[in-house]
Design a protein around this motif. Sequence first.
Motif, PDB file in Angstrom:
ATOM      1  N   GLU A  20       0.812  -1.224   0.000  1.00 52.36           N
ATOM      2  CA  GLU A  20       0.000   0.000   0.000  1.00 52.36           C
ATOM      3  C   GLU A  20       0.840   1.267   0.000  1.00 52.36           C
ATOM      4  OE1 GLU A  20      -3.150  -0.105  -0.535  1.00 52.36           O
ATOM      5  OE2 GLU A  20      -3.152  -2.298  -0.487  1.00 52.36           O
ATOM      6  N   ASN A  21       1.973   1.247   0.717  1.00 50.35           N
ATOM      7  CA  ASN A  21       2.737   2.480   0.898  1.00 50.35           C
ATOM      8  C   ASN A  21       4.091   2.505   0.188  1.00 50.35           C
ATOM      9  OD1 ASN A  21       0.822   3.806   2.687  1.00 50.35           O
ATOM     10  ND2 ASN A  21       1.378   2.231   4.176  1.00 50.35           N
ATOM     11  N   GLY A  22       4.508   1.361  -0.368  1.00 52.84           N
ATOM     12  CA  GLY A  22       5.747   1.345  -1.144  1.00 52.84           C
ATOM     13  C   GLY A  22       7.013   1.450  -0.331  1.00 52.84           C
ATOM     14  N   HIS A  49       4.235 -10.751  -5.838  1.00 55.65           N
ATOM     15  CA  HIS A  49       3.783 -10.463  -7.204  1.00 55.65           C
ATOM     16  C   HIS A  49       2.885  -9.228  -7.228  1.00 55.65           C
ATOM     17  CE1 HIS A  49       2.782 -11.149 -11.352  1.00 55.65           C
ATOM     18  NE2 HIS A  49       1.502 -11.238 -11.081  1.00 55.65           N
ATOM     19  N   GLU A  50       2.019  -9.114  -6.263  1.00 60.93           N
ATOM     20  CA  GLU A  50       1.172  -7.921  -6.170  1.00 60.93           C
ATOM     21  C   GLU A  50       2.024  -6.659  -6.029  1.00 60.93           C
ATOM     22  OE1 GLU A  50      -2.632  -7.792  -3.905  1.00 60.93           O
ATOM     23  OE2 GLU A  50      -1.947  -9.743  -3.140  1.00 60.93           O
ATOM     24  N   VAL A  51       3.060  -6.757  -5.194  1.00 60.13           N
ATOM     25  CA  VAL A  51       3.958  -5.608  -4.995  1.00 60.13           C
ATOM     26  C   VAL A  51       4.651  -5.256  -6.299  1.00 60.13           C
ATOM     27  CG1 VAL A  51       6.096  -4.857  -3.870  1.00 60.13           C
ATOM     28  CG2 VAL A  51       4.304  -5.992  -2.532  1.00 60.13           C
ATOM     29  N   ARG A  52       5.153  -6.263  -6.997  1.00 54.76           N
ATOM     30  CA  ARG A  52       5.816  -6.029  -8.290  1.00 54.76           C
ATOM     31  C   ARG A  52       4.872  -5.335  -9.260  1.00 54.76           C
ATOM     32  NH1 ARG A  52       6.346  -9.903 -12.880  1.00 54.76           N
ATOM     33  NH2 ARG A  52       6.530  -8.525 -14.687  1.00 54.76           N
ATOM     34  N   MET A  53       3.627  -5.830  -9.367  1.00 56.09           N
ATOM     35  CA  MET A  53       2.669  -5.253 -10.299  1.00 56.09           C
ATOM     36  C   MET A  53       2.295  -3.824  -9.892  1.00 56.09           C
ATOM     37  SD  MET A  53       2.207  -7.456 -12.710  1.00 56.09           S
ATOM     38  CE  MET A  53       0.640  -7.049 -13.488  1.00 56.09           C
ATOM     39  N   ARG A  54       2.157  -3.590  -8.600  1.00 57.54           N
ATOM     40  CA  ARG A  54       1.737  -2.269  -8.113  1.00 57.54           C
ATOM     41  C   ARG A  54       2.817  -1.216  -8.353  1.00 57.54           C
ATOM     42  NH1 ARG A  54      -1.206  -0.059  -3.598  1.00 57.54           N
ATOM     43  NH2 ARG A  54      -1.002   2.213  -3.798  1.00 57.54           N
ATOM     44  N   TRP A  55       4.070  -1.554  -8.055  1.00 58.19           N
ATOM     45  CA  TRP A  55       5.128  -0.543  -8.053  1.00 58.19           C
ATOM     46  C   TRP A  55       6.048  -0.587  -9.267  1.00 58.19           C
ATOM     47  CZ3 TRP A  55       4.108   3.280  -5.013  1.00 58.19           C
ATOM     48  CH2 TRP A  55       3.339   3.058  -3.852  1.00 58.19           C
ATOM     49  N   CYS A  56       6.006  -1.687 -10.036  1.00 63.60           N
ATOM     50  CA  CYS A  56       6.862  -1.791 -11.229  1.00 63.60           C
ATOM     51  C   CYS A  56       6.065  -1.981 -12.513  1.00 63.60           C
ATOM     52  CB  CYS A  56       7.834  -2.959 -11.090  1.00 63.60           C
ATOM     53  SG  CYS A  56       8.981  -2.832  -9.715  1.00 63.60           S
TER      54      CYS A  56
END
Length: 338
Positions: A20-22, A49-56
């Motif tokens: 959520e906050n990176g 994977h969710e983090v990768r998609m959200r921030w990259c």
Amino acid sequence: MTSALEQPDVLAVARDQVLENGAGLSEQQVLEVLNLPDERLPELLALAHEVRMRWCGPEVEVEGIVSVKTGGCPEDCHFCSQSGRFPTPVRSAWLDIPGLVKAARQTAGTGATEFCIVAAVRGPDQRLLKQVREGIEAIRADGNEIQIACSLGMLTQDQVDELVGMGVHRYNHNLETARSHFPNVVTTHSWDERRETLQMVRAAGMEVCCGGIVGMGENLAQRAEFAVQLAELDPHEVPVNFLIPQPGTPYEGYDVVEGKDALRVVAAFRLAMPRTMLRFAGGRELTLGDLGAEQGMLGGINAIIVGNYLTNLGRPAGQDLAMLAELKMPVKALSDTL
């Protein structure tokens, strides 16, 4: 006093803090992730994977590498078959300019946006820099606009400036492992010397590519330490290698990293560095196999090296590109990188 059972779940914390906050995980939090039991691995990979998609985003950067100078290195990196200090099968050799142009052309033909010129040296001398300069000029004269990176060891400020002048946009110099473990891996130079090169590279405007090798006798705490040390460096790209025990090196008898442990490392690195390009590099085929590679791509990885590595065979580029197509992961276009 709060008991361990009452501590917040690390993945729940990561969902808020990272997704959520990176904000990347701390060293202690990364260690908690690395200690998660096998039954929580699917949950961990899904979050990474969710983090990768959200921030990259969904794109994958594809890169090829070639060695312009192989073997005969004076350093004693214990994992490396190119060290002249160990009785390995690798012998010193130079790649000529036509060979370099051909390798760059083949790399561009796979759809890769990045071509990395590598040399087994402590640092470049004038002969090597001349070879690189002439090679880059010949690649451009061939009509190839692929982005060019280099990995030529430790640099002086003048050498950094010279590479910038050649048009090298990214420089790879791996820290290899945690600072606390580094003296067990290399004795002929220090972790801090490597870091100094990276600081000069960043200050000169080149992108910083810096990762390491998992499975060189480090413990889980040192893997967490390494993840955070990389995050503090804020590299553009982090190549994740897994040890390939090379004949003749001090590590030839080391065990290959277990696939589940390798996937835990990938996910933990993603949660420590949510915005960084995380690249599958050497050893993934041996450690993970085909299925594991797909799990890694769905567990935080967003870049790969295709084809062969420096002294080890990789998967054919077509297999990796077919995997990305099956996973519906678009390959980053060269036009997007220029």
